[in-house]
Scaffold this motif. Structure first.
Motif, PDB file in Angstrom:
ATOM      1  N   GLY A 202      27.183  51.701  42.235  1.00  0.00           N
ATOM      2  CA  GLY A 202      25.731  51.803  42.318  1.00  0.00           C
ATOM      3  C   GLY A 202      25.257  52.052  43.739  1.00  0.00           C
ATOM      4  O   GLY A 202      25.968  51.780  44.716  1.00  0.00           O
ATOM      5  N   LYS A 203      24.022  52.505  43.852  1.00  0.00           N
ATOM      6  CA  LYS A 203      23.429  52.708  45.171  1.00  0.00           C
ATOM      7  C   LYS A 203      22.665  51.487  45.669  1.00  0.00           C
ATOM      8  O   LYS A 203      22.264  51.427  46.827  1.00  0.00           O
ATOM      9  N   GLY A 204      22.459  50.514  44.778  1.00  0.00           N
ATOM     10  CA  GLY A 204      21.692  49.345  45.152  1.00  0.00           C
ATOM     11  C   GLY A 204      22.562  48.126  45.404  1.00  0.00           C
ATOM     12  O   GLY A 204      23.798  48.204  45.453  1.00  0.00           O
ATOM     13  N   ASN A 205      21.893  46.974  45.586  1.00  0.00           N
ATOM     14  CA  ASN A 205      22.623  45.711  45.645  1.00  0.00           C
ATOM     15  C   ASN A 205      23.345  45.505  44.318  1.00  0.00           C
ATOM     16  O   ASN A 205      22.850  45.899  43.267  1.00  0.00           O
TER      17      ASN A 205
ATOM     18  N   ILE B  18      35.895  41.540  50.010  1.00  0.00           N
ATOM     19  CA  ILE B  18      36.771  42.491  50.686  1.00  0.00           C
ATOM     20  C   ILE B  18      35.956  43.589  51.363  1.00  0.00           C
ATOM     21  O   ILE B  18      35.118  44.238  50.727  1.00  0.00           O
ATOM     22  N   ASN B  19      36.188  43.787  52.657  1.00  0.00           N
ATOM     23  CA  ASN B  19      35.730  44.947  53.418  1.00  0.00           C
ATOM     24  C   ASN B  19      34.213  45.160  53.378  1.00  0.00           C
ATOM     25  O   ASN B  19      33.734  46.228  52.986  1.00  0.00           O
ATOM     26  N   PRO B  20      33.414  44.192  53.796  1.00  0.00           N
ATOM     27  CA  PRO B  20      31.969  44.425  53.896  1.00  0.00           C
ATOM     28  C   PRO B  20      31.662  45.439  54.993  1.00  0.00           C
ATOM     29  O   PRO B  20      32.225  45.391  56.096  1.00  0.00           O
ATOM     30  N   GLY B  21      30.759  46.363  54.707  1.00  0.00           N
ATOM     31  CA  GLY B  21      30.502  47.467  55.624  1.00  0.00           C
ATOM     32  C   GLY B  21      29.881  47.068  56.943  1.00  0.00           C
ATOM     33  O   GLY B  21      29.973  47.805  57.930  1.00  0.00           O
ATOM     34  N   ASN B  22      29.227  45.908  57.006  1.00  0.00           N
ATOM     35  CA  ASN B  22      28.561  45.500  58.245  1.00  0.00           C
ATOM     36  C   ASN B  22      29.505  44.868  59.265  1.00  0.00           C
ATOM     37  O   ASN B  22      29.058  44.470  60.347  1.00  0.00           O
ATOM     38  N   PHE B  23      30.788  44.757  58.945  1.00  0.00           N
ATOM     39  CA  PHE B  23      31.703  44.071  59.862  1.00  0.00           C
ATOM     40  C   PHE B  23      31.655  44.706  61.253  1.00  0.00           C
ATOM     41  O   PHE B  23      31.401  44.017  62.261  1.00  0.00           O
TER      42      PHE B  23
ATOM     43  N   ALA C 278      28.998  48.402  46.133  1.00  0.00           N
ATOM     44  CA  ALA C 278      27.538  48.265  46.038  1.00  0.00           C
ATOM     45  C   ALA C 278      26.861  48.928  47.227  1.00  0.00           C
ATOM     46  O   ALA C 278      27.094  48.559  48.377  1.00  0.00           O
ATOM     47  N   GLY C 279      26.024  49.920  46.955  1.00  0.00           N
ATOM     48  CA  GLY C 279      25.230  50.576  47.981  1.00  0.00           C
ATOM     49  C   GLY C 279      25.978  51.540  48.871  1.00  0.00           C
ATOM     50  O   GLY C 279      25.374  52.162  49.756  1.00  0.00           O
ATOM     51  N   ARG C 280      27.271  51.709  48.682  1.00  0.00           N
ATOM     52  CA  ARG C 280      28.064  52.545  49.586  1.00  0.00           C
ATOM     53  C   ARG C 280      27.567  53.986  49.664  1.00  0.00           C
ATOM     54  O   ARG C 280      27.653  54.639  50.706  1.00  0.00           O
ATOM     55  N   SER C 281      27.049  54.502  48.564  1.00  0.00           N
ATOM     56  CA  SER C 281      26.612  55.898  48.542  1.00  0.00           C
ATOM     57  C   SER C 281      25.130  56.062  48.879  1.00  0.00           C
ATOM     58  O   SER C 281      24.601  57.176  48.827  1.00  0.00           O
ATOM     59  N   PHE C 282      24.454  54.986  49.246  1.00  0.00           N
ATOM     60  CA  PHE C 282      23.041  55.052  49.614  1.00  0.00           C
ATOM     61  C   PHE C 282      22.916  55.219  51.125  1.00  0.00           C
ATOM     62  O   PHE C 282      23.206  54.312  51.894  1.00  0.00           O
ATOM     63  N   LEU C 283      22.480  56.395  51.551  1.00  0.00           N
ATOM     64  CA  LEU C 283      22.289  56.687  52.976  1.00  0.00           C
ATOM     65  C   LEU C 283      23.433  56.101  53.814  1.00  0.00           C
ATOM     66  O   LEU C 283      23.225  55.231  54.662  1.00  0.00           O
ATOM     67  N   PRO C 284      24.641  56.562  53.584  1.00  0.00           N
ATOM     68  CA  PRO C 284      25.817  55.920  54.186  1.00  0.00           C
ATOM     69  C   PRO C 284      25.824  55.930  55.711  1.00  0.00           C
ATOM     70  O   PRO C 284      26.460  55.063  56.326  1.00  0.00           O
ATOM     71  N   LYS C 285      25.126  56.845  56.339  1.00  0.00           N
ATOM     72  CA  LYS C 285      25.119  56.906  57.802  1.00  0.00           C
ATOM     73  C   LYS C 285      24.021  56.057  58.431  1.00  0.00           C
ATOM     74  O   LYS C 285      23.987  55.893  59.654  1.00  0.00           O
ATOM     75  N   ASP C 286      23.114  55.531  57.588  1.00  0.00           N
ATOM     76  CA  ASP C 286      22.017  54.709  58.100  1.00  0.00           C
ATOM     77  C   ASP C 286      22.329  53.242  57.817  1.00  0.00           C
ATOM     78  O   ASP C 286      22.068  52.727  56.732  1.00  0.00           O
ATOM     79  N   LEU C 287      22.888  52.553  58.796  1.00  0.00           N
ATOM     80  CA  LEU C 287      23.304  51.168  58.602  1.00  0.00           C
ATOM     81  C   LEU C 287      22.131  50.208  58.509  1.00  0.00           C
ATOM     82  O   LEU C 287      22.298  49.060  58.090  1.00  0.00           O
ATOM     83  N   THR C 288      20.934  50.643  58.895  1.00  0.00           N
ATOM     84  CA  THR C 288      19.762  49.764  58.789  1.00  0.00           C
ATOM     85  C   THR C 288      19.247  49.670  57.357  1.00  0.00           C
ATOM     86  O   THR C 288      18.494  48.750  57.031  1.00  0.00           O
TER      87      THR C 288
ATOM     88  N   ASN D   8      34.053  46.181  48.936  1.00  0.00           N
ATOM     89  CA  ASN D   8      33.494  47.344  49.656  1.00  0.00           C
ATOM     90  C   ASN D   8      31.972  47.463  49.563  1.00  0.00           C
ATOM     91  O   ASN D   8      31.442  48.560  49.329  1.00  0.00           O
ATOM     92  N   PRO D   9      31.202  46.401  49.723  1.00  0.00           N
ATOM     93  CA  PRO D   9      29.744  46.582  49.750  1.00  0.00           C
ATOM     94  C   PRO D   9      29.325  47.345  50.998  1.00  0.00           C
ATOM     95  O   PRO D   9      29.986  47.251  52.047  1.00  0.00           O
ATOM     96  N   LYS D  10      28.224  48.061  50.909  1.00  0.00           N
ATOM     97  CA  LYS D  10      27.776  48.835  52.062  1.00  0.00           C
ATOM     98  C   LYS D  10      27.512  47.936  53.270  1.00  0.00           C
ATOM     99  O   LYS D  10      27.884  48.291  54.395  1.00  0.00           O
ATOM    100  N   SER D  11      26.906  46.778  53.048  1.00  0.00           N
ATOM    101  CA  SER D  11      26.479  45.938  54.167  1.00  0.00           C
ATOM    102  C   SER D  11      27.185  44.585  54.128  1.00  0.00           C
ATOM    103  O   SER D  11      28.321  44.475  54.562  1.00  0.00           O
ATOM    104  N   ASP D  12      26.562  43.566  53.567  1.00  0.00           N
ATOM    105  CA  ASP D  12      27.163  42.239  53.520  1.00  0.00           C
ATOM    106  C   ASP D  12      27.758  41.960  52.143  1.00  0.00           C
ATOM    107  O   ASP D  12      27.274  42.479  51.131  1.00  0.00           O
ATOM    108  N   GLY D  13      28.758  41.092  52.113  1.00  0.00           N
ATOM    109  CA  GLY D  13      29.298  40.662  50.820  1.00  0.00           C
ATOM    110  C   GLY D  13      28.257  39.869  50.055  1.00  0.00           C
ATOM    111  O   GLY D  13      27.834  40.263  48.972  1.00  0.00           O
ATOM    112  N   ILE D  14      27.848  38.748  50.618  1.00  0.00           N
ATOM    113  CA  ILE D  14      26.747  37.953  50.072  1.00  0.00           C
ATOM    114  C   ILE D  14      25.740  37.753  51.197  1.00  0.00           C
ATOM    115  O   ILE D  14      26.093  37.283  52.289  1.00  0.00           O
TER     116      ILE D  14
END
Length: 561
Positions: A281-284, A366-371, A304-314, A342-348
């Motif tokens: 999904g593109k959302g939470n 596993i592998n939260p994107g905000n690390f 979760a959210g990985r494909s939503f504006l992947p280059k915009d970390l904000t 593999n969530p885009k930002s935080d796990g929880i």
């Protein structure tokens, strides 16, 4: 899909449900009949427990209103003679208005899992349930290609004040075993999202209208793909609410930022949310704005959210996101045994400060994107904060036995692929085995196996159980038999595609793989294409069966009342 997913938690295996037909009185509804009004003369003889047979074929739409069954005798609307197909330029496919104790079911033909198929609604949603409707069940419906939502189930308050909180309550909403794909807004929209009320002008005076509460919500076994907004949204459901065993893929495709989640537990809700598979999904993954006092457990949330504006970390999207939108003071949230990959930002991301004594335990993240964003960016956080993020120092959370890693291979899952739930079963030697914090209130895993299975519970959605897993994989080939009535009371009835003029052995197993009953031809009642046997002596619970014939082994599952 894992054969034993959700077996304890639900009746996920009901491909053909038990349809109550009260006094055996049925009424045939022809293709030309689009408007069914229980107050009309033609339906004056309809009684609670009766059945409306919706004749198969193509129809423009279906309006159902003013039908009233009783608690144990709903009025049943069921497809008859094949599939009911709706392809319409109308603003709904099926509308249910001012009905109570009714069941809309697509189980009228055992050859079809979805006896009602809403294939296109040009100007609206698939199914709408409202206008003071309560005590309804919707099952085995396929809904596709709607610019609005899949199923809307709510009565919004208005200036008549007949549907405001305290005057009307929507009881016993059951929506299960449906397929929803390619809808513009929510896949399922249940209850009002304006729990705190909205101001409207009534007779020239600004009036705050509070929506009705939902008491008794079960949303389970639905498959939802490519929703524009949230996959499932349940709001104002403050009593007896469960969201479980759903598969949600590719949610939030419209990228409407305030409506982006696989599952949204909305304001005013108190819903246990478990055994759901949410992926791509593109959302939470799961978004929680509810009252607190509920559990989120045994869910698998992937990308979760990985494909939503992947280059915009904000533009952050998380595996699980908890807020204080409607949190009751001193309530608690419990997030346990989830796999978050593999969530885009935080796990929880836990943003509640009103709640107390919260628990985040036994999750595999596993592998939260905000690390790297936290570790190397201009923030006050460390990379490790991305696994479980607490934005506010006042938050009270206990962290217990969570497994955190940037590498999926470290978890010891059965596969490093993340395509299906089975990829997250555990293999021998996994560090998740026997490593969970014990919680005796959660007694099953994602597959329905007992938790714990062994000396201690395992971290994540699955309990490791190689013996049973191998047994059932080896003994569950393609099915050629089908349970006719499920749940089972005293008599087990099985439909045989190839007839019953053959030698066979019927074995019944408990969930531990132990054989508890064996029946051969002489102990079975054999009718044309029907196998029947007495199981009144078996205790209530969940069971598996195999049928051995000369042509091989087939199998199935049932629940005994």
């Amino acid at each position: 899909m894992n054969m034993f997913r959700f077996l304890f938690a639900s009746l996920s295996f009901l491909l053909v449900s038990n349809t109550v037909i009260g006094k055996n009185t049925s009424f045939r509804i022809e293709i030309s009949q689009l408007y069914l009004d229980g107050n009309n003369q033609e339906f004056k003889d309809i009684q609670p427990g009766d059945t409306l047979l919706i004749v198969a074929g193509s129809r423009d739409y279906l309006l159902i209103k003013n039908f009233k069954g009783k608690t144990d005798h709903p009025i049943v609307l069921i497809n008859s003679g094949g599939e009911v197909i709706i392809d319409t330029d109308h603003y709904y496919g099926i509308s249910i208005q001012n009905c109570r104790f009714i069941k809309l079911t697509g189980t009228g033909d055992i050859r079809e899992n979805y006896g009602f198929q809403i294939r296109r609604v040009a100007n609206g949603g698939g199914i709408g349930v409202g206008d003071l409707s309560s005590d309804f069940e919707i099952e085995h419906i396929s809904i596709e290609n709607c610019p609005i939502g899949g199923i809307y189930a709510k009565t919004d308050p208005d200036c008549t004040l007949t549907s405001v909180r305290g005057v009307f309550t929507q009881y016993n909403t059951s929506i299960h075993d449906n397929y929803i794909a390619n809808v513009g807004n929510e896949g399922l929209y249940i209850g009002s999202s304006k729990y705190s009320g909205q101001t409207v002008s009534c007779n020239g005076k600004d009036t705050i209208l509070l929506p009705s509460i939902l008491d008794g919500v079960k949303v389970y076994n639905n498959i939802i793909k490519y929703s524009g907004w949230d996959g499932i949204q349940v709001s104002s459901a403050s009593k007896n609410c469960r969201i479980y065993n759903n598969t949600i893929l590719f949610d939030s495709q419209a990228e409407y930022e305030n409506q982006m989640s696989g599952i949204l537990i909305g304001g005013g809700s108190k819903c246990d949310c478990y055994n759901n598979f949410i992926s791509q999904g593109k959302g939470n993954g799961i978004e929680s704005h509810g009252l607190g006092g509920y559990r989120i457990f045994n869910n698998i949330i992937v990308d979760a959210g990985r494909s939503f504006l992947p280059k915009d970390l904000t533009k952050m999207k998380h595996g699980i996101f908890v807020t204080d939108v409607s949190t009751e003071e001193n309530s608690s949230f419990y997030m346990e045994y989830n796999d978050i990959i593999n969530p885009k930002s935080d796990g929880i991301r836990f943003s509640s400060i009103k709640s107390l004594n919260n628990v985040i335990a036994s999750n595999a993240i596993i592998n939260p994107g905000n690390f790297d964003f936290y570790e190397n960016g201009n923030t006050s956080f460390k990379g490790s904060d991305s696994y479980i993020m607490l934005p506010y120092h006042e938050t009270q959370v206990g962290f217990l036995n969570n497994f955190l890693s940037r590498k999926i291979a470290d978890a010891g899952f059965s596969s490093t692929s993340t395509v299906s739930p089975e990829d997250f079963e555990l293999k021998s030697g996994s560090p998740l085995i026997d490593a969970a914090f014990p919680d005796k209130s959660i007694t099953f895993d994602f597959s329905g196996f007992p938790r714990p299975f062994g000396p201690k519970s395992d971290i994540g959605a699955y309990e490791y159980n190689v013996t049973n897993a191998d047994f059932f994989r080896n003994n569950f080939p393609e099915r050629h038999f089908q349970i006719l009535e499920n749940p089972v009371k005293n008599s087990l009835k099985i439909f045989s595609e190839s007839g019953t003029d053959q030698k066979l052995t019927l074995n019944i197993y408990n969930l531990n793989g132990q054989l508890i009953r064996q029946f051969r031809n002489s102990a079975l009642k054999m009718e044309p294409k029907i196998i029947q046997t007495d199981v009144s002596g078996i205790l209530s619970g969940f069971y598996l069966y195999t049928i051995q014939t000369e042509n091989g082994l087939s199998s199935g599952k049932f629940v005994k009342w």
